[in-house]
Design an enzyme around this catalytic site. Structure first.
Site, PDB file in Angstrom:
ATOM      1  CG  HIS A  25      -2.007  -1.187   1.268  1.00 26.16           C
ATOM      2  ND1 HIS A  25      -1.873  -2.003   2.711  1.00 26.16           N
ATOM      3  CD2 HIS A  25      -2.606  -1.728   0.105  1.00 26.16           C
ATOM      4  CE1 HIS A  25      -3.496  -2.828   2.315  1.00 26.16           C
ATOM      5  NE2 HIS A  25      -3.347  -2.613   0.961  1.00 26.16           N
ATOM      6  CB  SER A 138      -4.661  -6.278   4.625  1.00 24.42           C
ATOM      7  OG  SER A 138      -4.340  -5.144   4.486  1.00 24.42           O
TER       8      SER A 138
END
Length: 173
Positions: A25, A138
């Site tokens: 990210h 995640s």
């Protein structure tokens, strides 16, 4: 590549739940910040997911990491509702999304078409992840941390410390 129009800077939004965010990210955010004049990382407050971190925690983790990286044209805000509404609210002309796989492409392509229908004035910028981060997600990261694995080379230092606080594992140091 940045907008040359001094009257209207090119603002982009990078939305996501980011629970937690990882180096993949951060890589997308860093590269997107080189394309737009200002990048706003939008931390989605109410995803249909079982969250580990509150919206405030996710926003703060991004802010600490952005400061460590010295990304001066990036800011972080929490938001609720549609990403296109958040983009409009922030006067963004671009929504940035990262792609790791064909499955990501299919999902983001469908979402981009819906966003085009809802907000034709906002463009989608799909950025391919760096090869080093293609496997990262995640949910996988949370599982590794929960089971005592060391995520330090997968996440920024503030996220590693937050995972250690959440799970209390000595291997996450």
């Amino acid at each position: 590549m940045k907008a040359e129009n001094a009257h209207r800077p090119l603002i982009g939004v990078y939305p996501g739940s980011f629970d937690p965010f990882h180096n993949g990210h951060l890589d997308i955010a860093t590269r997107a910040a080189q394309v737009v004049d200002e990048l706003i990382i939008g931390v989605y407050a109410t995803p249909a997911k079982n969250l580990l971190f509150s919206t405030e925690e996710r926003v703060q983790l991004w802010r600490e990491s952005i400061a460590e990286q010295g990304l001066t044209n990036v800011r972080v805000e929490g938001y609720e509702g549609l990403s296109v509404d958040f983009a409009r609210h922030t006067h963004s002309k671009v929504i940035v999304k990262g792609l790791r796989s064909v499955m990501d492409f299919e999902a983001e392509f469908q979402q981009a078409l819906m966003n085009r229908k809802l907000a034709p004035e906002i463009e989608m910028l799909l950025m391919v992840s760096d090869q080093r981060y293609l496997f990262l997600s995640s949910s996988l990261l949370k599982e590794v941390a929960k089971l005592g694995g060391d995520p330090h080379d997968l996440v920024p230092a503030p996220v590693a410390r937050a995972l250690q606080r959440k799970f209390g594992k000595s291997s996450i140091e």
